[in-house]
Structures are given as C-alpha cells and as structure tokens.
Enzyme design. Structure first.
Site, PDB file in Angstrom:
ATOM      1  N   GLY A  99     -41.232   2.251  -9.569  1.00 26.53           N
ATOM      2  CA  GLY A  99     -40.030   1.668  -8.974  1.00 26.53           C
ATOM      3  C   GLY A  99     -38.782   2.185  -9.648  1.00 26.53           C
ATOM      4  CG  ASN A 100     -35.384   2.423  -7.778  1.00 30.87           C
ATOM      5  OD1 ASN A 100     -34.582   1.500  -7.643  1.00 30.87           O
ATOM      6  ND2 ASN A 100     -36.045   2.967  -6.762  1.00 30.87           N
ATOM      7  NE  ARG A 101     -31.839  -0.154 -15.408  1.00 31.07           N
ATOM      8  CZ  ARG A 101     -30.822   0.166 -16.194  1.00 31.07           C
ATOM      9  NH1 ARG A 101     -30.775   1.367 -16.756  1.00 31.07           N
ATOM     10  NH2 ARG A 101     -29.867  -0.692 -16.431  1.00 31.07           N
ATOM     11  CB  SER A 102     -31.939  -0.065  -6.862  1.00 33.60           C
ATOM     12  OG  SER A 102     -31.204  -0.719  -5.859  1.00 33.60           O
TER      13      SER A 102
END
Ligand code: CTP
Length: 404
Positions: free
Chosen positions: A204-207
């Site tokens: 995933g990512n930090r958005s």
C-alpha cells in the site's frame, strides 16, 4: 448585505442584541423583526438603537411601503434567533399572522434559524417533525447546543453563541452563491490502492485520501454530481462525503478495481479527477492462504506493472471531457518539481496536472497542502496552498476555467 434578524420570544433574545451588533460591525444592513413576545424580553428601543433602523412587529404600519412583504423581498439572508418552538411550528405551518410570518413567506433568500428552548420541547415529536419539514424546505438549522439552560436544567436546546450563528449563516450564503458547477457530472478517485499478497497482507501507500475527498466535497458543494471512487481512505475522512446528497461513493481495493470503477464513472462525466495514489505494481501471485515461514523464507516478491489508469482515460476521453491528474514528487528543488510535473503531464496526456512536494514529514496525513497546477503547454496556471479544502476549491476554479 441586507439581513433580516427575526427575534422571537425566548430568554436567549438578549444574546441576539450581540448578534445584531456583530452583523452591523461587519458592515451589513440589519432590519430587526421581533415578535410581540420577543419585546417582553428585549424592548423596541434597544433594537432600534442597535440596528439604527425603525423596528416594528406589525403588518399594519408602513402599509404604503407594503412593509409586510417588502422586508422579505429585499432580504438577502434571514436569521431567526432565537427560534422558539412556537415560531418553528408557525414556520412549518406557513402562518403569517405577524410581520415575521409575512416576511418569511415573502422571502426567497436563504433562511437560517437558531433554535432555543428547553430540552423536552426540542425533543418533542411535534418539534422534531416541524424541524424536519423546515430542513426539507432548505431552512438551515443552526444548533442548538447542548448545555446549561435557564432554570438550571441542561441538555440540547441552548441557542448557539452569536459568533457561531454569524459564521454559520454567512458560510451558508457563500455556499449558496457558489453553485457554478450545478449539474456537472464528475468522477473523482481518492485514497491509496492496496495490492494483496495474501488474505492479510498488501502493498500500500501513505495516501490518506484527504485531498481527493476534499475535491469531491468541494465539487458537490458547488452543485456537481460526484461519483467518488474511494480506495483506502483514513477512517473519518470519508464520512462527510458519504452523507452528501450529491456524492455517490464506490469503494474499491486494488488498482484494477479502481480502474474499472473509474472507467464506468467516466462514461458520462464531464470531468475526471484522478487524485488516488495508485500502485504502479502488484504482486504477480496472490496467495489464497496466508503466507507462512513454514513454506520457507520469502526472499523476493515478483511484481507486475499495473495499467496507467489516468493515461488510459485521457487517451479515450470524449470531446470536451477534462482530465486532471495528480502527482506527489520528491524533487531536488523547485525547478525540478515543475520539470517533473511538466514531463508527467505530457506523458499522461492530461489537461491539468496538480503537483505537490512530499517527503517523510510532509504531504500525507496533514490537513494542509501546497500545489502547483500545470496546464496547456506546461504553464503554471495556478498555485494554491492552505487547507486541503481550500486547495480543492482553487483546483475547481481552474477546472471551471478550462470548461468555459
Ligand atoms: N496513476 C494512474 N494509474 C497508475 C499510476 C498513477 O492513473 N497506475 C495516476 C495517479 O492517480 C495520478 C497520476 O497518475 O493522478 C500520477 O501518479 P504517479 O504515481 O505520480 O504517476 P507515475 O506514472 O506512477 O509516476 P512515477 O513514475 O513518478 O511513479
């Protein structure tokens, strides 16, 4: 602005003296319309002195000026504070047996009421039903607060403070004025995609999804019909958008799901805004069962590239459709940021690219943002900073210009 402040017969009427003062100090022209009952709490001379205008409760004075409808017709905003249970009931029934009643029936301006009464009266089914009727007609219900009431009781029923009433009532007007996107269909993506490795793990990512959700809300508040394709978005961030009558939320997980949902939403959209942080890669194999160490150490994960969704949507856009991409970059310096943004805009084939700088400490969970908007020919067509909502409104200003 021409504002009517209607004061009805409750002890909170004394607070409305301050409300009128605040509006006058802010440069507005205020006409006070008290009910007969209100004058038992605060007398006519006080209202006349504070508003610097004649005040009457009667429909029979000033008949030549057709005062009973003229006030309502000229008003740009009507605030009823305090609004008693009795006045709320009269408003719901559309009664016009005094100057306040006729003024309310004659006006097309936004109406905001600040209820004030004892908790039992506020919670009574009759009052609940009347409030629901008024809300349905577009009347803004400001408060009431939960707090101490006259006589030592406490609970919901306390009138909001004058400062809150002023801020909310004027905010209402700003929202009402800015319906420049009325009926426009838009597709907005937000949040970070999650690419599963197995049933419990993902890449995933930090958005946080905050900027994307703010874009959806800003468009809907300006009258647009929004499909919000939401990948993973932080807990409470989505709640407000999900309740907005002009926003339909579609939940997705992976980049592939987001791509499918955006393709569907884009079919009849005039504007496509890709604010989601889409994973460029996904694991080549997704294990049906949780990966365990028993099967031996996992030394590498094979990845395959995901489709570039926005490039695909831009390449297939129909005439007049505006496509907006976002980019979060970690550049060497300010020039490098713009260079990267220009190249990305070209590569994706989009109309506008909104770029911001990110780093370990900046850009993600924060409520603030600072962006450049790159348009035709790589020109910086706007810069915006502040809350993510303020940035969203500035981005819609640019989009509205492109649509013109
Ligand atoms: N985007 C997309 N599909 C992808 C990746 C990104 O539609 N597979 C969109 C994003 O929603 C965003 C824009 O493309 O609007 C830019 O995202 P970014 O991750 O910066 O683009 P990349 O092409 O992945 O650029 P980089 O090589 O710098 O990672």
């Amino acid at each position: 602005m021409n504002i009517v402040v209607a004061v009805t017969g409750g002890i909170a009427a004394y607070k409305s003296v301050h409300l009128v003062r605040l509006l006058i100090k802010a440069g507005h022209e205020v006409t006070v319309v008290p009910t007969e009952d209100a004058l038992r709490f605060v007398g006519l001379p006080t209202w006349e002195a504070i508003s610097r205008r004649p005040v009457t409760t009667s429909v029979h004075e000033d008949v030549a000026q057709v005062r009973h409808v003229a006030l309502g017709q000229a008003a740009e905003l009507v605030i009823v504070a305090p609004a008693t249970a009795n006045t709320i009931a009269k408003m719901a029934a559309g009664l016009a047996d005094d100057l306040l009643g006729t003024t309310l029936l004659a006006t097309t301006a936004p109406v905001a009421i600040a209820p004030a009464m004892h908790t039992e009266m506020w919670l009574h089914p009759a009052t609940r039903a009347n409030i629901a009727t008024l809300r349905e007609r577009g009347v803004a219900i400001l408060g009431p607060d939960d707090g101490e009431l006259t006589g030592g009781d406490s609970g919901p029923g306390r009138m909001l403070e004058p400062e809150q009433i002023v801020a909310q009532a004027l905010g209402l007007l700003a929202a009402d004025e800015q319906r420049d996107l009325d009926g426009l269909r838009v597709a907005v993506s937000a949040g970070g995609t999650r690419e599963p490795l197995d049933p419990v793990r993902f890449l995933g990512n930090r958005s946080s999804g905050r900027q994307g959700v703010a874009l959806a809300l800003a468009a809907a508040d300006r009258g647009a019909e929004v499909v919000l394709v939401a990948a993973h978005v932080d807990g409470a961030v989505l709640a407000e958008a999900a309740q907005h009558p002009l926003i339909r939320v579609e939940h997705v997980g992976t980049a592939a799901e987001l791509g499918d949902a955006m393709r569907r939403a884009s079919e009849d959209a005039a504007v496509i805004v890709m604010a989601a942080a889409v994973a460029d890669y996904r694991p080549a194999d997704v294990s049906e069962r949780k990966l365990t160490k028993d099967a031996g150490p996992l030394e590498s994960i094979e990845l395959v590239q995901n489709e570039d969704i926005v490039a695909h949507l831009a390449a297939r856009r129909h005439p007049g459709q505006v496509v907006v991409a976002f980019a979060a970059e970690t550049p060497d310096d300010a020039d490098d940021l713009l260079e990267r943004a220009r190249r990305k805009r070209e590569r994706k084939g989009v109309d506008l690219l909104v770029v911001n700088e990110v780093g370990w400490e900046r850009g993600f969970e924060s409520g603030e943002n600072a962006v450049h908007v790159i348009g035709e020919g790589g020109a910086v067509v706007a810069r915006a900073s502040g809350s993510k909502r303020a940035v969203a409104d500035d981005v819609w200003d640019v989009i509205a210009d492109v649509l013109d």
